[in-house]
Design a protein around this motif. Structure first.
Motif, PDB file in Angstrom:
ATOM      1  N   THR A  99       1.013   4.254   3.228  1.00 18.89           N
ATOM      2  CA  THR A  99       1.962   4.122   2.628  1.00 18.89           C
ATOM      3  C   THR A  99       1.866   4.382   0.862  1.00 18.89           C
ATOM      4  N   ARG A 138      -1.635   0.625   7.395  1.00 16.46           N
ATOM      5  CA  ARG A 138      -0.196   0.626   6.884  1.00 16.46           C
ATOM      6  C   ARG A 138       0.024   0.925   5.561  1.00 16.46           C
ATOM      7  N   VAL A 159       4.071   5.089  10.228  1.00 16.94           N
ATOM      8  CA  VAL A 159       2.935   4.513   9.814  1.00 16.94           C
ATOM      9  C   VAL A 159       2.850   3.886   8.568  1.00 16.94           C
ATOM     10  N   GLN A 160       4.123   3.582   7.845  1.00 18.65           N
ATOM     11  CA  GLN A 160       4.260   2.884   6.813  1.00 18.65           C
ATOM     12  C   GLN A 160       4.435   1.257   6.989  1.00 18.65           C
TER      13      GLN A 160
END
Length: 446
Positions: free
Chosen positions: A156, A152, A140-141
């Motif tokens: 992050t 995202r 999910v980064q």
């Protein structure tokens, strides 16, 4: 278990990850889930080859988890490539400071009321479980330094900042338990543990990342010197930022994150901005002979070209750091799996974890993002993906090594390991289906 057998086991595991990498992308599974299962097999429930003890081995486990978090934080910093003036930065900052503070408070209330922990131990547990994990959240980064997707970018940045922002609450919990000096009316905690340590970490890391990055680019572009060994540059900057910050009583985690962010800024400030892909293929592209020689020459030229030197440096540093991050994930999650049978969660742990994932995390995200320019879809996704992992393991071992009373070691260890395990499983199963659905809706809306 002999070294030869350990070598065999690790070799089989690593090669299995390579061979099954494409398959895993099609299944609701994550590599962390497989590492966790391997840890269970290697632990007391299986071969009993890996038997880490949370109390006796706390010093070693703290250092191992610390290295894993440092590598991941530097990688996160390198990914956050949007200009600092971009309003997207407000989202991870609000999540990392406002939402995390709310999370610590709500966890502390739940732990005191539902698990019977005293205030100091309850706040400490909140600080251990509040940070989201940058190591296990790769799915999910952001995918590139220019990724502007709010979901995202928020997750992050949150995973990077709150690993350092949790430290003041850890120290507060230890102070209330009588093993850390908070000062009269908490003045020492507020001035040194909150204000100074946070500011010093960010400032020191940012300055070192900017200075080292500009120096390397200058030497390469102007004098064709300091070419190669980009792996040493990554490790050296991590060590330099962390060591300097800690010696100045700042937070090393924030320093390493800031160093990565500052190094990313060098790409934008040295000539015109280039995407790292423009620096040519990575060193693993192409065969070892024939056309590869031309590629090597092109890469050497990129490394010292005034317009490409910074992009080349960033590409090499990011590639190495991401590989180190995967190795660190393997090592720590294996240990978590092996430790699971050694911890007996207290009564009420299942209800506590359900409250953490389904109530506390969503409530803290909602409060932290009040009025923020995020869609309902993105808000729900951010609320769900509060992944707990290696950062929690580090803070747990840090607390044990810094005098956590033995009466609280066993319940806090058991709850933390249960939370990390539950997060690896439920988030590992849900991340790919939910992200695919999110992108389909995003594309349809665009």
């Amino acid at each position: 278990m002999t070294f030869a057998i350990w070598s065999l086991v690790i070799g089989v595991l690593l090669i299995a990850m390579v061979l099954s990498g494409t398959l895993l992308k099609r299944l609701p599974l994550s590599t962390a889930m497989l590492y966790l299962a391997a840890g269970l097999l290697l632990g007391p429930l299986g071969w009993a080859a890996l038997t880490p003890r949370p109390l006796e081995d706390a010093a070693l486990l703290e250092r191992a988890a610390e290295v894993a978090v440092l590598i991941s934080l530097f990688s996160v910093g390198l990914k956050l490539g949007l200009p600092l003036s971009n309003r997207h930065w407000l989202l991870p900052l609000r999540l990392a400071f406002v939402s995390m503070t709310v999370t610590v408070g709500l966890i502390a209330l739940a732990a005191a009321w539902g698990l019977g922990l005293p205030p100091g131990a309850a706040i400490l547990l909140g600080a251990i479980l509040a940070p989201t994990d940058p190591v296990l959240a790769s799915s999910v980064q952001v995918e590139s330094s220019g990724d502007r997707d709010r979901l995202r970018f928020s997750l992050t940045g949150e995973g990077g900042f709150n690993d350092g922002a949790a430290f003041p609450f850890v120290m507060l919990g230890l102070g209330l338990l009588g093993v850390h000096d908070l000062g009269t009316w908490g003045w020492r905690w507020l001035v040194l543990d909150v204000l100074w340590a946070t500011a010093a970490g960010l400032l020191i890391g940012g300055l070192l990342g900017l200075l080292i990055g500009r120096l390397v680019v200058f030497l390469r572009a102007r004098h064709q010197e300091s070419v190669g060994l980009d792996e040493f540059l990554a490790l050296g900057l991590i060590g330099l930022a962390y060591g300097t910050a800690v010696l100045c009583h700042g937070y090393g985690f924030l320093a390493v994150l800031a160093a990565g962010i500052a190094l990313q800024r060098v790409k934008e400030s040295s000539g015109r901005a280039h995407d790292p892909a423009e620096a040519g293929p990575t060193p693993t592209d192409g065969p070892a002979d024939g056309p590869a020689n031309d590629r090597c020459l092109a890469r050497s030229g990129d490394a010292t070209h005034p317009d490409h030197a910074s992009a080349y440096m960033m590409q090499a540093v990011r590639g190495f750091n991401e590989q180190m991050e995967r190795i660190a994930e393997l090592a720590i999650v294996l240990v978590v799996g092996a430790m699971l049978p050694l911890a007996a969660p207290p009564a009420g742990t299942v209800a506590f974890l359900a409250l953490l994932f389904l109530v506390i995390r969503p409530a803290s995200v909602w409060l932290g993002l009040l009025g923020a320019p995020v869609s309902a879809d993105q808000r729900v996704m951010i609320a769900w993906f509060g992944i707990r992992g290696i950062g929690s393991v580090y803070y747990l071992m840090f607390a044990i090594n810094h005098g956590l009373p033995r009466a609280f070691v066993e319940p806090i260890v058991a709850i933390t390991l249960a939370a990390v395990t539950a997060s690896i499983i439920v988030h590992g199963i849900s991340v790919r289906p939910m992200m695919r659905q999110y992108w389909r809706r995003k594309v349809a809306q665009d």
